[in-house]
Motif scaffolding. Structure first.
Motif, mmCIF file in Angstrom:
data_model
loop_
_atom_site.group_PDB
_atom_site.id
_atom_site.type_symbol
_atom_site.label_atom_id
_atom_site.label_comp_id
_atom_site.label_asym_id
_atom_site.label_seq_id
_atom_site.Cartn_x
_atom_site.Cartn_y
_atom_site.Cartn_z
ATOM 1 N N SER A 21 0.806 -1.212 0.000
ATOM 2 C CA SER A 21 0.000 0.000 0.000
ATOM 3 C C SER A 21 0.838 1.259 0.000
ATOM 4 C CB SER A 21 -0.866 -0.008 1.245
ATOM 5 O OG SER A 21 -0.028 -0.162 2.368
ATOM 6 N N ALA A 23 2.959 2.606 -1.815
ATOM 7 C CA ALA A 23 4.388 2.589 -2.090
ATOM 8 C C ALA A 23 4.777 3.311 -3.366
ATOM 9 C CB ALA A 23 4.877 1.160 -2.150
ATOM 10 N N HIS A 52 6.810 8.362 16.993
ATOM 11 C CA HIS A 52 6.098 7.127 17.331
ATOM 12 C C HIS A 52 6.246 6.896 18.823
ATOM 13 C CE1 HIS A 52 5.677 6.188 13.075
ATOM 14 N NE2 HIS A 52 5.013 5.088 13.367
ATOM 15 N N GLU A 73 7.057 -0.906 17.758
ATOM 16 C CA GLU A 73 5.617 -0.655 17.980
ATOM 17 C C GLU A 73 4.755 -1.859 17.592
ATOM 18 O OE1 GLU A 73 7.524 0.577 15.674
ATOM 19 O OE2 GLU A 73 6.476 0.645 13.753
ATOM 20 N N TRP A 74 5.391 -2.902 17.038
ATOM 21 C CA TRP A 74 4.654 -4.117 16.648
ATOM 22 C C TRP A 74 4.795 -5.240 17.675
ATOM 23 C CZ3 TRP A 74 1.894 -5.913 12.124
ATOM 24 C CH2 TRP A 74 1.576 -4.886 11.213
ATOM 25 N N HIS A 121 -1.751 4.171 17.632
ATOM 26 C CA HIS A 121 -1.107 3.240 16.692
ATOM 27 C C HIS A 121 -1.915 1.941 16.645
ATOM 28 C CE1 HIS A 121 2.151 1.206 14.466
ATOM 29 N NE2 HIS A 121 2.394 2.428 14.030
ATOM 30 N N TRP A 218 -2.499 11.430 9.327
ATOM 31 C CA TRP A 218 -1.638 10.425 8.685
ATOM 32 C C TRP A 218 -2.246 9.048 8.930
ATOM 33 C CZ3 TRP A 218 2.095 6.758 7.737
ATOM 34 C CH2 TRP A 218 3.174 7.107 6.914
ATOM 35 N N THR A 221 -1.794 1.811 6.881
ATOM 36 C CA THR A 221 -2.130 0.410 6.598
ATOM 37 C C THR A 221 -3.634 0.190 6.343
ATOM 38 O OG1 THR A 221 -2.290 -0.248 8.954
ATOM 39 C CG2 THR A 221 -0.146 -0.475 7.893
ATOM 40 N N ASP A 261 8.052 2.985 3.430
ATOM 41 C CA ASP A 261 8.905 3.458 4.517
ATOM 42 C C ASP A 261 10.365 3.453 4.086
ATOM 43 O OD1 ASP A 261 6.458 3.239 5.635
ATOM 44 O OD2 ASP A 261 7.053 1.956 7.308
#
Ligand code: JFZ
Length: 462
Positions: A21, A23, A52, A73-74, A121, A218, A221, A261
């Motif tokens: 997405s 990109a 973040h 963050e994951w 997030h 912003w 995903t 990214d």
């Protein structure tokens, strides 16, 4: 063409297209005057701070004493942490060293002109007071302070624009949000609109109502953003704050494009676009990621992006106590000191009229695994522009004399931006030749301004 510069080539698979997405930077569409007006400030600012921050700053890349690989963050996703367990982090969230004015001051010293912070997030935890969900910093933590309120006030005091990252699709805390299949089963069995209407849409309304002027939202995903879903978000944004920009990851057309990214496109693109990027390799803080890019690398990427027409949104991941890692601070301030002297070549500057300095496609049409042309990226010099002026930034000691690509304009004079010292300029075989002194004065990057007749450069037809 570019052969005259030193053969210092970097083989680079340009991973621009097809990275999922958002990109790609699409070809120019018909200009929309309302959108162009909204985008005016965005096209000038060039350099912003991404932040973040959330509960994930507490585990900082570990779970139950085990390293959790990937992005900080994951961690909830990567370690499949049950909601009931992860939620307990909220009771520990007490960032007593958080000081919004200090963060904003750092952004200013870094030369960054806008800030974008994670309001929520994928883990679902909100850094702002919310009536739509008690899973937020005010209602669920001992800290009880509205981070976004403090930050928006500090930004307003300092005259810096503030935007909010918001994960509209993934919400691992909610039974009907996307992404958490370990607690709640497969996404396609969920009542997804119930989550959207019960939490995401109301929270976007809150963000656009309680924190003054919002520079941008912003989104990220875009999963299951089918039918009317993305447009419902667009309508909320346009209705509450018509000047607020929408990024490229909503799932419907936004105001500008977000690249993958850390992905810098290979060529100039006149569309509005932004490169979200990390200084190390994670967005949310991880104790074990200390592989920082150098100030020189950051400066190169910034000028490279500006010379192609884009913006650089560079991330910091504050720690659980509210401090931005010292290494990030030092790197940002070093680049900031360079920008204090050389910012004229960056802020409000247009892209290069040339292109041969960017690199060239590799021989025999080699392609990367995605099928994109491999580029030998050149990293010696970049060009940015303002009416009547070329800014040539040298990152590597250039050959002296250095010949510019041929142009039809007559060139008036050349000087170093940092100290205004004249640089000898003469014409040879229709090309302007700069006689640069060696060693160049600034080891990070030296800008030479070349003034020319007319507003824009006209290239000589070859
Ligand atoms: C997303 C997030 O999942 C991540 O945690 C972080 O916030 C980052 C800024 O955005 O990750 C992405 C989203 C899109 C792409 C790559 C990573 N992409 O389009 O290449």
């Amino acid at each position: 063409m570019t052969q005259r510069t030193k053969a210092f080539l970097l083989l680079l698979g340009v991973a621009l297209l097809g990275a999922g997405s958002g990109a790609q930077v699409p070809p120019a569409a018909r200009p929309d005057p309302v959108k162009e007006k909204r985008l005016e400030w965005f096209r000038d600012v060039k350099y912003g701070m991404f932040i973040h921050w959330g509960l994930y700053a507490i585990p900082a890349g570990q779970w139950n004493g085990t390293r959790s690989p990937g992005l900080g963050e994951w961690v909830m996703f990567r370690s499949r942490v049950p909601v009931k367990e992860y939620e307990q982090l909220a009771a520990q969230f007490n960032p007593t060293k958080f000081n919004a004015d200090e963060w904003v001051k750092l952004a200013k010293e870094a030369g960054m002109k806008y800030i974008v912070i994670t309001s929520k997030h994928h883990d679902g935890f909100a850094l702002f007071k919310s009536a739509a969900s008690p899973y937020n910093v005010v209602d669920a933590t001992p800290f009880k302070r509205d981070i976004l309120k403090e930050l928006s006030d500090a930004c307003a005091r300092a005259g810096i624009r503030l935007g909010f990252y918001y994960s509209q699709s993934q919400d691992w805390h909610e039974p009907n949000g996307a992404g958490n299949e370990w607690d709640f089963g497969p996404d396609d069995k969920k009542d997804y609109d119930r989550y959207l209407q019960g939490k995401a849409e109301p929270q976007i309304r809150e963000l656009l109502t309680h924190y003054g002027k919002v520079a941008l939202i912003w989104f990220d995903t875009p999963r299951m953003m089918t039918g009317d879903r993305p447009h419902r978000f667009t309508r909320i944004v346009r209705q509450l704050q018509p000047d607020t920009l929408i990024d490229g990851r909503l799932g419907a057309e936004g105001d500008y494009t977000s690249t993958g990214d850390n992905v810098i496109p290979p060529n100039v693109n006149g569309q509005a676009w932004e490169v979200p990027a990390t200084i190390n390799h994670t967005w949310g803080y991880r104790t074990d990621d200390t592989d920082w890019k150098s100030p020189g690398q950051i400066a190169f990427k910034l000028i490279d992006i500006v010379s192609k027409g884009g913006n650089y949104l560079l991330n910091v991941g504050p720690m659980a106590d509210g401090m931005i890692p010292q290494a990030s601070q030092d790197i940002l301030r070093t680049v900031g000191r360079w920008l204090q002297v050389n910012g004229e070549a960056v802020y409000g500057a247009g892209p290069t009229p040339f292109g041969e300095e960017l690199g060239e496609a590799s021989a025999r049409g080699a392609r990367d695994i995605r099928g994109d042309a491999l580029m030998y990226q050149q990293i010696q010099w970049r060009v940015t522009t303002k009416p009547g002026k070329l800014y040539i930034t040298f990152f590597d000691e250039p050959r002296a004399p250095f010949a510019l690509p041929a142009v039809r304009n007559s060139l008036k004079r050349a000087y170093r931006l940092a100290d205004k010292q004249p640089v000898e300029l003469k014409m040879e075989n229709g090309r302007a030749v700069l006689n640069l002194e060696r060693p160049i004065i600034d080891p990070m990057a030296t800008v030479v301004v070349v003034e020319f007749d007319g507003a824009t450069i006209e290239r000589t037809k070859s």
